[in-house]
Structure formats: structure tokens, C-alpha cells
Design a protein around this motif. Structure first.
Motif, PDB file in Angstrom:
ATOM      1  N   ASP A 104       0.842  -1.190   0.000  1.00  0.00           N
ATOM      2  CA  ASP A 104       0.000   0.000   0.000  1.00  0.00           C
ATOM      3  C   ASP A 104       0.882   1.246   0.000  1.00  0.00           C
ATOM      4  OD1 ASP A 104      -2.670   1.363   0.474  1.00  0.00           O
ATOM      5  OD2 ASP A 104      -1.500   2.113   2.182  1.00  0.00           O
ATOM      6  N   PRO A 105       0.745   2.134  -0.999  1.00  0.00           N
ATOM      7  CA  PRO A 105       1.635   3.307  -1.093  1.00  0.00           C
ATOM      8  C   PRO A 105       1.574   4.220   0.127  1.00  0.00           C
ATOM      9  CG  PRO A 105       0.430   2.984  -3.141  1.00  0.00           C
ATOM     10  CD  PRO A 105      -0.172   2.059  -2.150  1.00  0.00           C
ATOM     11  N   GLY A 106       0.342   4.450   0.660  1.00  0.00           N
ATOM     12  CA  GLY A 106       0.214   5.325   1.812  1.00  0.00           C
ATOM     13  C   GLY A 106       0.896   4.756   3.046  1.00  0.00           C
ATOM     14  N   THR A 107       0.703   3.463   3.296  1.00  0.00           N
ATOM     15  CA  THR A 107       1.344   2.813   4.445  1.00  0.00           C
ATOM     16  C   THR A 107       2.855   2.767   4.265  1.00  0.00           C
ATOM     17  OG1 THR A 107      -0.630   1.450   4.777  1.00  0.00           O
ATOM     18  CG2 THR A 107       1.405   0.717   5.844  1.00  0.00           C
ATOM     19  N   ALA A 108       3.302   2.521   3.034  1.00  0.00           N
ATOM     20  CA  ALA A 108       4.745   2.493   2.773  1.00  0.00           C
ATOM     21  C   ALA A 108       5.376   3.852   3.040  1.00  0.00           C
ATOM     22  CB  ALA A 108       5.003   2.059   1.331  1.00  0.00           C
ATOM     23  N   ARG A 109       4.668   4.930   2.671  1.00  0.00           N
ATOM     24  CA  ARG A 109       5.196   6.268   2.920  1.00  0.00           C
ATOM     25  C   ARG A 109       5.302   6.546   4.418  1.00  0.00           C
ATOM     26  NH1 ARG A 109       2.625  10.639   4.198  1.00  0.00           N
ATOM     27  NH2 ARG A 109       0.598   9.720   3.646  1.00  0.00           N
ATOM     28  N   LEU A 110       4.254   6.204   5.161  1.00  0.00           N
ATOM     29  CA  LEU A 110       4.280   6.398   6.611  1.00  0.00           C
ATOM     30  C   LEU A 110       5.373   5.553   7.268  1.00  0.00           C
ATOM     31  CD1 LEU A 110       0.472   6.434   7.548  1.00  0.00           C
ATOM     32  CD2 LEU A 110       2.061   8.366   7.556  1.00  0.00           C
ATOM     33  N   THR A 111       5.523   4.325   6.777  1.00  0.00           N
ATOM     34  CA  THR A 111       6.526   3.422   7.348  1.00  0.00           C
ATOM     35  C   THR A 111       7.933   3.930   7.091  1.00  0.00           C
ATOM     36  OG1 THR A 111       5.037   1.530   7.054  1.00  0.00           O
ATOM     37  CG2 THR A 111       7.372   1.039   7.371  1.00  0.00           C
ATOM     38  N   ALA A 112       8.173   4.457   5.892  1.00  0.00           N
ATOM     39  CA  ALA A 112       9.498   5.012   5.586  1.00  0.00           C
ATOM     40  C   ALA A 112       9.813   6.194   6.495  1.00  0.00           C
ATOM     41  CB  ALA A 112       9.551   5.445   4.114  1.00  0.00           C
ATOM     42  N   GLY A 113       8.813   7.046   6.749  1.00  0.00           N
ATOM     43  CA  GLY A 113       9.020   8.160   7.671  1.00  0.00           C
ATOM     44  C   GLY A 113       9.290   7.685   9.083  1.00  0.00           C
ATOM     45  N   PHE A 114       8.592   6.639   9.505  1.00  0.00           N
ATOM     46  CA  PHE A 114       8.809   6.060  10.827  1.00  0.00           C
ATOM     47  C   PHE A 114      10.225   5.486  10.923  1.00  0.00           C
ATOM     48  CE2 PHE A 114       8.320   3.394  14.484  1.00  0.00           C
ATOM     49  CZ  PHE A 114       7.249   3.896  15.209  1.00  0.00           C
ATOM     50  N   PHE A 115      10.653   4.773   9.855  1.00  0.00           N
ATOM     51  CA  PHE A 115      11.994   4.179   9.834  1.00  0.00           C
ATOM     52  C   PHE A 115      13.087   5.245   9.921  1.00  0.00           C
ATOM     53  CE2 PHE A 115      10.732   0.029   7.479  1.00  0.00           C
ATOM     54  CZ  PHE A 115      10.479  -0.583   8.697  1.00  0.00           C
TER      55      PHE A 115
END
Length: 436
Positions: free
Chosen positions: A110-121
């Protein structure tokens, strides 16, 4: 009993440091929606894998410090441990931050979840050296026979996360990334306290200027690294800790394979498995607390005490409790009747798994501290091979119910192989290094 006095604070520490932080973050970000919850879930799984890497240094340091405390100066081995910990931190954190976006896409499409996850990482992996430093500090304290201080700093960290999460997530408007920032900040504060206490402890140790414990006949070999191939402090730490790290990472990998296998039977069995493992986690942590206690006592005295019978007893107690609370516990986690029924069935079957699992984990600490961790890892891998093979075969014949006895069979084999390597009535450290 000394083993239990060592194990109880470790149990509390494991529940708070390993389990609670992720749950606290989930609680505070859940109003932000599904992608935020998925992000924290993914980040927690990634951090668990990262923890497995640093265990090679932290557990090896616990054993090395325990062997020397009161017999040899601790300064050289502690300095070596910090150098190794720093190297591992950079080796994991730097690539993790630089590759955070493709790493996030490995966990979700999911692009939205991937974006949030990258920011979290960006925040969580950037703060990984703080997490690793705290883990190593705890390892040094445990080598000194102190399991209470790591427990207290873990509780302090959790209290700070509870306070800082709403401030960063909502007060500062950082959203899900604020949960990562709050966790890093809380860990940094707890680390500052732990390092202050550790500095005082080591200063007192250095000021004493003489051994405080009698030397064992085999101390010269143990301390100088003969058991670890004569490669000095760094070699002793790495060779002692690597099997523990390998065991942790192997369990993580097999856990993912089991999720894939059980997912093939449908969403309901997978949800039941996930719910059951969550319920079981609090009990399983008791086994790991006993393992650390056995490892500490063996490193410090050469004798682990009744690690095996305590592991068997803990397995029996946990299995009995889970059987007693299976129905109400399942109802707390899910309102779906089919998932609840599957969860109860899973917990009932786990009686066959938990008793040998308690013995395997607790007894493994004895061999880990005596330089025989490779034997434990080999037994664990053999058990996993049997478990996965039987799970596929019995699952094809009996459905998902066939997977549960396969878990018990693999664990029983691993436990038998480990127990067969335990010494009978001798100081553990006086035996030859069987991994050489």
C-alpha cells in the motif's frame, strides 16, 4: 532460590522492554487510522529483527563480564564490547536509514502505508544506536549479576513513552512519526540514567583493585579465551553471543514461514494463530527470563543451578494457566466466534509444545554461557526442520489442526538434543569446549 531471584526482574524487563513499548505506540496512534496502526506493527517487527543482530554482542558481553567479575579487570572487555556495539549499530542503522523506502515497500504494497513506514523508519532506525546502547548496557549489568537495574530502566522508559507519545503524536502534530520520536527520546533518557549508574558501578569495581571472588581452577582458560579459540575479548564475545543471535533470528524467520503456511488455510485460522500467540507471549517470556538467569549464574559461578527442572515446571504452569484462561482470554482479543474457537483450540494444543519449550529455552542458557551455544542453535535448527516438514505433511492431511502437533514434535526434538548435552554434576565451565 538464586535463579528465580535473577529471573524475576528479567521477566518484568522483557515484558516492558520487548512487548509494552510497541503496544503503547499502537494505543496512541490507533485514532490516526489503519495505515498508522499498520506502520507501527511493521516497525515493531523490523525492530525485533534488528534486536536479534545486537544480541550477538550483548549476550556475549554478559557472559564475558560474568566470567571476569571479581577475578579480572573489567575495563578491557567492557571497552571491547562498546567498540563492537558501535560497529554493529552503524552497520545496521546507516543502511537502514538510507534504504528506508525500499525497506518499507518490502513490508507493504500500500503506497500510503509504505510512505508512513518510511518516515517512521527514518526516526526509529536513526535512533537504533540508542536502542543498541541500552541493550548492551543491560548486558553489562547482567554480567555483574544485577538484573534489577535493567528492569528499572525498562520501566522508566515505558513511563516516559506513555507520557511522550501524546505530546509528540498530537501536541507537536508529528502524527505516527511522533511515536517513533517519543520512543527514541524515552530510550535516550533511560540510557542516560543507566550509563550514569553503570559508570559508578564500574568505578567502584576498578577502585577495589583486587579480586573479590575465589578463582575457579579453570578461570585462566575461561578468561583468556581458550574456550573461544584464543581470539581475545572480541572473539570471546562474538563466538559466545552469535548462537543466541542466530537462535533469535531463526525463530523470527520460522515465525514468518508459519504465518505464510497457516495463511494458506484461510483468514480465520491465521487470525486464531495470531491471537493465540499474543496470549501465549506473556507466559513464554518466563522461559526466556530463566534462560538469561541460567546464563548469568553459569558465567559467574560455573554452575547454573536447576535450570532444566525450573524450565519444565514453568512450561507446565504456563500450559495449565493457558488452558484455564483460554476461553475468556480469546474473548478479550476477538468478538468473532470462529476466531475465538480456533484460538482456544490452538492454546489447548500448545500444552504439548510449551513443556518441552520451557525446558529447551531454560537449559539453553547453561550451554550458552559455557561456550556451547552452537549446540543449542544446531538443536533448534533441527527442531525447526522437523516442525516445518511435519506441518506441511500433517497440514495437508488434517488441515490446520495438523500444524499444532508438528510444532510440539519439533520443539520436543530440540529439547531432547539440548538436554543430552547438559553436564551431569560437574561445573559447566570446567568441561571442554564442544563447539571447537
Amino acid at each position: 532460590m538464586k535463579l528465580l531471584r535473577l529471573a524475576l526482574p528479567v521477566y518484568v524487563e522483557l515484558l516492558t522492554a520487548v512487548v509494552a513499548v510497541g503496544l503503547i505506540d499502537l494505543l496512541w496512534v490507533s485514532p490516526l487510522g489503519g495505515p498508522a496502526v499498520a506502520t507501527v506493527t511493521i516497525a515493531t517487527a523490523a525492530e525485533n529483527l534488528a534486536l536479534g543482530v545486537v544480541l550477538a554482542v550483548s549476550t556475549g558481553t554478559t557472559v564475558a563480564v560474568g566470567r571476569r567479575d571479581g577475578r579480572e579487570p573489567l575495563g578491557p572487555v567492557v571497552r571491547t564490547a562498546w567498540l563492537l556495539g558501535g560497529a554493529v549499530s552503524l552497520a545496521v542503522a546507516v543502511p537502514g536509514v538510507l534504504l528506508r523506502e525500499p525497506l518499507a515497500r518490502l513490508f507493504t504494497e500500500d503506497p500510503g502505508t509504505a510512505r508512513l513506514t518510511a518516515g517512521f523508519f527514518l526516526v526509529s532506525l536513526g535512533g537504533l544506536p540508542v536502542f543498541y546502547a541500552q541493550t548492551l548496557t543491560d548486558g553489562i549489568f547482567k554480567g555483574l549479576g544485577d538484573t534489577a537495574t535493567p528492569m528499572r530502566t525498562a520501566l522508566l522508559c515505558n513511563a516516559l513513552v506513555i507520557a511522550l507519545d501524546p505530546l509528540f503524536v498530537y501536541g507537536l502534530g508529528m502524527g505516527v512519526q511522533g511515536a517513533a520520536a517519543a520512543t527514541v527520546a524515552a530510550r535516550a533518557a533511560a540510557l542516560g540514567v543507566a550509563l550514569t549508574l553503570l559508570s559508578r558501578r564500574l568505578s567502584r569495581h576498578a577502585a577495589s583493585g583486587r579480586p573479590t571472588r575465589a578463582r575457579r581452577p579453570d578461570d585462566a582458560e575461561t578468561v583468556r579465551g581458550v574456550r573461544t579459540g584464543g581470539t581475545g575479548d572480541a572473539g570471546e564475545i562474538v563466538r559466545t553471543g552469535l548462537p543466541m543471535s542466530g537462535d533469535f533470528l531463526a525463530r523470527s524467520l520460522v515465525g514468518m514461514l508459519m504465518v505464510e503456511l497457516i495463511g494458506g488455510f484461510g483468514v480465520t485460522p491465521l487470525a486464531a494463530y495470531g491471537t493465540g500467540t499474543k496470549i501465549m507471549l506473556a507466559g513464554v517470556m518466563a522461559f526466556y527470563a530463566l534462560r538469561q538467569a541460567a546464563m548469568i549464574q553459569t558465567a559467574r559461578s560455573g554452575r547454573a543451578g536447576p535450570a532444566l527442572p525450573l524450565g519444565l515446571a514453568a512450561g507446565g504452569v504456563v500450559a495449565a494457566v493457558l488452558n484455564a484462561v483460554a476461553v475468556p482470554a480469546a474473548g478479550l482479543f476477538t468478538s468473532d466466534a470462529a476466531v475465538a474457537a480456533g484460538t482456544v483450540d490452538f492454546l489447548r494444543w500448545m500444552t504439548l509444545h510449551l513443556v518441552p519449550f520451557g525446558a529447551l529455552i531454560a537449559a539453553g542458557g547453561t550451554l550458552q554461557a559455557s561456550g556451547r551455544g552452537g549446540r543449542v542453535l544446531a538443536a533448534t535448527l533441527a527442531g525447526f526442520a522437523v516442525q516445518l516438514g511435519l506441518a506441511h505433511a500433517l497440514g495437508a492431511a488434517l488441515g490446520v489442526t495438523g500444524v499444532w502437533p508438528a510444532m510440539a514434535a519439533g520443539t520436543t526434538l530440540a529439547a531432547v538434543l539440548v538436554v543430552a548435552r547438559l553436564p551431569a554434576g560437574k561445573p559447566v565451565a570446567a568441561l571442554p569446549n564442544l563447539d571447537s
